[in-house]
Scaffold this motif. Structure first.
Motif, PDB file in Angstrom:
ATOM      1  N   PRO A 133     -10.936   5.222   6.170  1.00  0.00           N
ATOM      2  CA  PRO A 133     -12.006   5.823   5.375  1.00  0.00           C
ATOM      3  C   PRO A 133     -11.564   6.115   3.934  1.00  0.00           C
ATOM      4  O   PRO A 133     -12.398   6.336   3.075  1.00  0.00           O
ATOM      5  N   ASN A 134     -10.269   6.078   3.671  1.00  0.00           N
ATOM      6  CA  ASN A 134      -9.764   6.375   2.324  1.00  0.00           C
ATOM      7  C   ASN A 134      -9.426   5.111   1.534  1.00  0.00           C
ATOM      8  O   ASN A 134      -8.630   5.155   0.605  1.00  0.00           O
ATOM      9  N   TRP A 135     -10.032   4.005   1.858  1.00  0.00           N
ATOM     10  CA  TRP A 135      -9.753   2.750   1.181  1.00  0.00           C
ATOM     11  C   TRP A 135     -10.173   2.794  -0.280  1.00  0.00           C
ATOM     12  O   TRP A 135      -9.623   2.068  -1.111  1.00  0.00           O
ATOM     13  N   GLY A 136     -11.082   3.663  -0.626  1.00  0.00           N
ATOM     14  CA  GLY A 136     -11.574   3.776  -2.001  1.00  0.00           C
ATOM     15  C   GLY A 136     -10.487   4.179  -2.987  1.00  0.00           C
ATOM     16  O   GLY A 136     -10.494   3.740  -4.142  1.00  0.00           O
ATOM     17  N   GLY A 176       1.370   6.836  -4.998  1.00  0.00           N
ATOM     18  CA  GLY A 176       1.782   7.905  -4.086  1.00  0.00           C
ATOM     19  C   GLY A 176       0.594   8.634  -3.491  1.00  0.00           C
ATOM     20  O   GLY A 176       0.569   8.947  -2.298  1.00  0.00           O
ATOM     21  N   VAL A 177      -0.426   8.888  -4.321  1.00  0.00           N
ATOM     22  CA  VAL A 177      -1.611   9.603  -3.839  1.00  0.00           C
ATOM     23  C   VAL A 177      -2.361   8.771  -2.804  1.00  0.00           C
ATOM     24  O   VAL A 177      -2.732   9.275  -1.739  1.00  0.00           O
ATOM     25  N   TRP A 178      -2.594   7.489  -3.092  1.00  0.00           N
ATOM     26  CA  TRP A 178      -3.354   6.702  -2.109  1.00  0.00           C
ATOM     27  C   TRP A 178      -2.562   6.500  -0.833  1.00  0.00           C
ATOM     28  O   TRP A 178      -3.123   6.432   0.262  1.00  0.00           O
ATOM     29  N   MET A 179      -1.215   6.373  -0.958  1.00  0.00           N
ATOM     30  CA  MET A 179      -0.397   6.234   0.252  1.00  0.00           C
ATOM     31  C   MET A 179      -0.472   7.495   1.103  1.00  0.00           C
ATOM     32  O   MET A 179      -0.552   7.434   2.329  1.00  0.00           O
TER      33      MET A 179
END
Length: 191
Positions: A133-136, A176-179
């Motif tokens: 769900p966090n692919w954005g 880092g945030v998206w990971m």
């Protein structure tokens, strides 16, 4: 088409792998965020440091290639590999001896790299939209990479001294945030 039984999902969620791997990923993500903040705070030093690392990598690659060349059989193979090793070694020495000129060259290389990384991240983000769900956030990171790559080309060579360190910092921060958020979203999906 293969289906997964509900009890298999419970085994995967409760296994030690789902806690061990995300902990390592969280640690790497936090390290990337910290390095990104440091690079943004000190862009000149980040530019010079990244250039010196690049130079030393080339020196090491050149020495390795030269050693490998002498282990090869046949005169043609040795000569070609030796020339390649000497070119790596020379390029590395030139960058380490004069890192400010190396910053200019590295700025172009990193601009291209960040641009291509952005294109790849955008592509992967669209593939992951059904998985996480966090692919954005990954999509945003990729778009920012594309914009930064174009910005590097348009400001070359005037902004090279501070630009490379700042962009590396911002790129590390967003990666880092998206990971960090990607793994938390995947865990919620599994549960």
């Amino acid at each position: 088409m293969r289906t997964i039984e509900p009890e298999t999902d419970e085994q995967v969620v409760s296994s030690g792998w789902t806690t061990a791997i995300p902990l390592v990923a969280v640690g790497i993500a936090i390290l990337m965020i910290l390095l990104g903040v440091i690079a943004i705070a000190f862009p000149f030093f980040a530019s010079v440091a990244s250039t010196l690392v690049f130079g030393w990598v080339f020196i090491f690659a050149g020495i390795t290639q030269i050693v490998y060349a002498f282990q090869s059989r046949g005169a043609g193979k040795v000569v070609g590999k030796l020339i390649l090793g000497l070119l790596y070694l020379l390029a590395g020495i030139l960058v380490v001896v004069n890192p400010l000129k190396g910053v200019l060259a590295l700025t172009l290389v990193l601009g291209i790299t960040i641009f291509l990384q952005g294109i790849i991240q955008v592509s992967i983000a669209f593939q992951m939209r059904r998985i996480s769900p966090n692919w954005g956030l990954m999509l945003v990171s990729g778009i920012i990479g594309i914009i930064f790559g174009i910005f590097v080309w348009s400001n070359f060579p005037f902004g090279a001294v501070w630009l490379i360190g700042t962009f590396i910092g911002i790129n590390l921060l967003f990666d880092g945030v998206w990971m960090l958020t990607l793994h938390s979203g995947q865990r919620r999906t599994l549960q």
